[in-house]
Each structure stands twice: as C-alpha cells, then as structure tokens.
Design a protein around this motif. Sequence first.
Motif, PDB file in Angstrom:
ATOM      1  N   TRP A   1       0.844  -1.206   0.000  1.00 56.23           N
ATOM      2  CA  TRP A   1       0.000   0.000   0.000  1.00 56.23           C
ATOM      3  C   TRP A   1       0.875   1.249   0.000  1.00 56.23           C
ATOM      4  O   TRP A   1       0.642   2.179  -0.764  1.00 56.23           O
ATOM      5  N   TRP A   2       1.889   1.253   0.862  1.00 53.86           N
ATOM      6  CA  TRP A   2       2.763   2.427   0.986  1.00 53.86           C
ATOM      7  C   TRP A   2       3.479   2.706  -0.339  1.00 53.86           C
ATOM      8  O   TRP A   2       3.556   3.851  -0.790  1.00 53.86           O
ATOM      9  N   SER A   3       3.969   1.646  -0.958  1.00 52.51           N
ATOM     10  CA  SER A   3       4.673   1.808  -2.229  1.00 52.51           C
ATOM     11  C   SER A   3       3.740   2.360  -3.303  1.00 52.51           C
ATOM     12  O   SER A   3       4.117   3.251  -4.069  1.00 52.51           O
ATOM     13  N   GLY A   4       2.512   1.852  -3.335  1.00 50.01           N
ATOM     14  CA  GLY A   4       1.546   2.334  -4.320  1.00 50.01           C
ATOM     15  C   GLY A   4       1.197   3.789  -4.108  1.00 50.01           C
ATOM     16  O   GLY A   4       1.079   4.559  -5.068  1.00 50.01           O
ATOM     17  N   VAL A   5       1.066   4.177  -2.865  1.00 48.32           N
ATOM     18  CA  VAL A   5       0.737   5.571  -2.550  1.00 48.32           C
ATOM     19  C   VAL A   5       1.916   6.473  -2.848  1.00 48.32           C
ATOM     20  O   VAL A   5       1.762   7.578  -3.390  1.00 48.32           O
ATOM     21  N   GLU A   6       3.120   6.000  -2.534  1.00 45.88           N
ATOM     22  CA  GLU A   6       4.322   6.815  -2.727  1.00 45.88           C
ATOM     23  C   GLU A   6       4.580   7.099  -4.208  1.00 45.88           C
ATOM     24  O   GLU A   6       5.171   8.125  -4.553  1.00 45.88           O
ATOM     25  N   GLN A   7       4.103   6.214  -5.073  1.00 45.95           N
ATOM     26  CA  GLN A   7       4.350   6.365  -6.505  1.00 45.95           C
ATOM     27  C   GLN A   7       3.301   7.217  -7.216  1.00 45.95           C
ATOM     28  O   GLN A   7       3.408   7.450  -8.420  1.00 45.95           O
ATOM     29  N   LEU A   8       2.306   7.708  -6.492  1.00 48.44           N
ATOM     30  CA  LEU A   8       1.260   8.531  -7.106  1.00 48.44           C
ATOM     31  C   LEU A   8       1.862   9.803  -7.683  1.00 48.44           C
ATOM     32  O   LEU A   8       2.743  10.426  -7.066  1.00 48.44           O
ATOM     33  N   SER A   9       1.405  10.201  -8.858  1.00 52.15           N
ATOM     34  CA  SER A   9       1.914  11.427  -9.483  1.00 52.15           C
ATOM     35  C   SER A   9       1.442  12.669  -8.737  1.00 52.15           C
ATOM     36  O   SER A   9       2.111  13.708  -8.771  1.00 52.15           O
ATOM     37  N   ASN A  10       0.292  12.563  -8.082  1.00 52.49           N
ATOM     38  CA  ASN A  10      -0.231  13.680  -7.284  1.00 52.49           C
ATOM     39  C   ASN A  10       0.411  13.609  -5.903  1.00 52.49           C
ATOM     40  O   ASN A  10      -0.013  12.846  -5.041  1.00 52.49           O
ATOM     41  N   TYR A  11       1.460  14.427  -5.702  1.00 53.39           N
ATOM     42  CA  TYR A  11       2.207  14.324  -4.451  1.00 53.39           C
ATOM     43  C   TYR A  11       1.391  14.752  -3.239  1.00 53.39           C
ATOM     44  O   TYR A  11       1.545  14.193  -2.154  1.00 53.39           O
ATOM     45  N   ALA A  12       0.502  15.747  -3.409  1.00 52.31           N
ATOM     46  CA  ALA A  12      -0.337  16.176  -2.289  1.00 52.31           C
ATOM     47  C   ALA A  12      -1.241  15.039  -1.838  1.00 52.31           C
ATOM     48  O   ALA A  12      -1.421  14.793  -0.638  1.00 52.31           O
ATOM     49  N   ALA A  13      -1.800  14.300  -2.814  1.00 53.04           N
ATOM     50  CA  ALA A  13      -2.660  13.159  -2.478  1.00 53.04           C
ATOM     51  C   ALA A  13      -1.838  12.061  -1.818  1.00 53.04           C
ATOM     52  O   ALA A  13      -2.292  11.404  -0.863  1.00 53.04           O
ATOM     53  N   SER A  14      -0.626  11.849  -2.309  1.00 49.09           N
ATOM     54  CA  SER A  14       0.255  10.835  -1.739  1.00 49.09           C
ATOM     55  C   SER A  14       0.576  11.156  -0.277  1.00 49.09           C
ATOM     56  O   SER A  14       0.484  10.294   0.599  1.00 49.09           O
TER      57      SER A  14
END
Length: 437
Positions: free
Chosen positions: A254-267
């Motif tokens: 989950w953490w890896s998937g979130v960290e790779q989001l292009s939207n850094y604010a959402a991440s």
Amino acid sequence: MTATTNRVRLTVGRVSSFTCPPEKSQAFLWDTDVPALMLRATPTGRKTYAFESRLFGKTLRIGIGSVETWTLEQAREQARSYSVLVDKGQDPRELERQQKAQQEAQRQQAKAKALTVGDVWPLYLDNGRPKRREAWKPRYLADLHAMVSAGGEPKKRGAGLTRPGPLYPLLALPLSGVTEDALKLWFDREAKIGKHQAARALMMFRGFLRWCASQPEYRALVDREAGQAPAILQNLPATTRRTDALEAAQVAGWWSGVEQLSNYAASAYLRALLLTGARREEMAALRWVDVDLRWRKLTLADKVEDSRTIPLTPYLHHLIASLPKRGEYVFASTGKEGRIVDVRSSHAKALQSAAIEHLTFHGLRRSFSLLGEAAGAPAGAIAQVMGHKPSATAEGYRPRSMDALRPFLERIEEHILEQAGVQFDATTEPGKLRAVS
C-alpha cells in the motif's frame, strides 16, 4: 362631567334628530321599549348605542356601536341579549372575551395544522443542534441541506442535472400529516432509487421529529414515533459493521503504491491518514496555521470536540515540510475548495498497484488503531490521537499531555514505517524527503 338624560321610545327619526347641546360634554336618550338601551351623543355630532344595567350592585356599561353601523332594531336586539345574560348573573364582556379567546385558539390551531415540514425545517437547522454542541458540524449541516434540496442543478461530476434530495418530497407534507403510512410510502419510493441513502435520510428525519416533539408549539402536531413504524424498519438495509483494514503484510505494498502517485499532495495526504488515524475531512482541512513546526504539533478540527492537538512525529514532520505552500491549506488543490476534497481515484490507483481489493478511508483509520496496538501503544493513547470520545477503557481513560503522548505516537510511526519497509533518517533536514519543483 354632566350629562343630559331623557327616556322616550326611540325611533329612526328621534335618533336622527337627537343632538348634544353645545354646553354639554355628552347627552343620553333612553329607550322605553328596551330600558337598558341608550343613545349617546357628543358635541362633535358622533352618536352611538350603548347598553347600561347593574350587575352585582355595580353599573355595567357596554358600547354597542355607531348609529351609522347599527340599525335601531339591531341595537335593541343586542341590548336584549345583554339583558338576558345580566339577569342570569353573567357579564357579557367576559363571555365575549372567552369567545374571542376561543376563536383565536381555533385560528391558531388551524394555522398550526397548516404548518408544513418545509416551514419548520429551516427552524430546525437554526435551533436543532445536537445536545452539548454549540452548532452543527459543517459537514453534517451540509448533508441536511442536501437532503432537502430541490435538485435541478448541473452536476459537479458528469453531465445532467442533480435530482431532488431524498427528503425533498416531505417538505410539502403538513406536520400533522407525518404519519407512519405517509413515511412508509415515502421510504418505499426513495428506497427504489437508493436503499442506503433512503435509510440515512430516514435517520436524519427522525432527528427532526424528535426536535419537533421537544418544542411546545409543535409537540401536539407530530408523531415522534412515526419513523419507527415496523413496516419501515423491516425494510431497512442491514447495518454491517465495516472491518476493512490493512493487514501487516499489505502495508508495504500500500505504501509503495501511494508513494508512486503522481499527485504528491494526495500521496502525502494518504500517508498522513495512516500515520495519525485522523478522519479524512479532519486531515483534508488542515491549514498551515494549524501546523506548529517549532513545537512539533498539529491541531485538527475534531468531530467530537471543536479541535484536538496531537504530536507531529518525525516522518510526518518531514512529509509536511516537503509540501509546497500554495494557499492556506497544507494539502492544497487547484479546485474551488483550495484543498484536497476527493482522492478516491488516487487511492484506487494505489490499491490496484498493491493488489488490494478494497480499503476505505475509514479503513486507514482502523489500520492505524490496529497497528498502534501491535506497536504496544496503550488504548487510551491511541483513542486520544484518533479523537475518539473519551470513555472508560481497560487502562482507565485519562487525557495525556503532549509530552506524554508523543513517545507513543512516535512508536506507532516507527512500527508503520518498519512494516512499510521505509528507511528513514530522523536527522535529515525537514523538507528533504522529496524535492519540490
């Protein structure tokens, strides 16, 4: 004051010709047919009929009306009716007051029966706030408004117009018409569109009925239990308690998937939810003025209290410091609100990347609690950070100071980072977790 009095048989001619001498303040002409009837004249030319008798040893005088309004026979008839009452020991004035009061009560009752749900709903929103609260919570108040919206507005997402809120059809219903049968008919119709939304609308409407029943002016008009009809309750959708949460083995993915989001604010926002157990709206509304980087504290708008303050842990400190300041909100957005509102699509991408089928935002909150327990943090400390309503726990709930709470939250953060496989150096200068263009 002097008065001139005469007793004659009143006729239309005598009434017309009777005047008050200029040197007198008033003059009277008594009728022989109805002895209690008299004609009164003043120097200004005004002439009126009046009734005079004695009741309980005292003079009783009642004005009847102007000669322009009352005919002689009407005045006699009125005087006769007063005489009958006086002979019975009744005061006509008191009876008239009682009749007027009864008529006013009937008028008010008819007016009250005409009150609709739509008439009273705005008063409920203004005065019906929950017990022990100074005001509605903004989000719940917005939901109450949405429930009775007329619809017909362009949709914020997608094409077309919005449909009326679930409670909108009830606004035209008289308060006295809110019966079990009426609510059953309404609920069955709304449930065809969305059963869970209809059930939520019903819960809100029950609150409205309870408030009406607590108000003296509406109490007699409403059936507080109308929303509890068995025919409605048996059709409510089953309330299944959600138990979704990250398993320890899923945290890294989950953490890896979130960290790779292009939207850094959402991440950053999603990671902040997991690291604090905050409610999604609490964290989304976080402003820079609520972040104390010097003393490492965060102040969150609270669902139970007005706000709560929690420690700012090392990794979260670095994460927030790495965000660009684009307005008053920490998790800024270019949308109308100026902050993150809905990151479901971003979260869905992270879940898909991690091969996790389902996890709600509240599931992240639940995950924080479970991971906190696994980290060995006391239940009371976890509850305080999450903003749970104080209650008796196994350890005996007592609020902790910021210094007492900080080690436990840091321990939870360390445990989550360990499960996520994150190598973090707390000595790194804040803001260097990720470069910001």
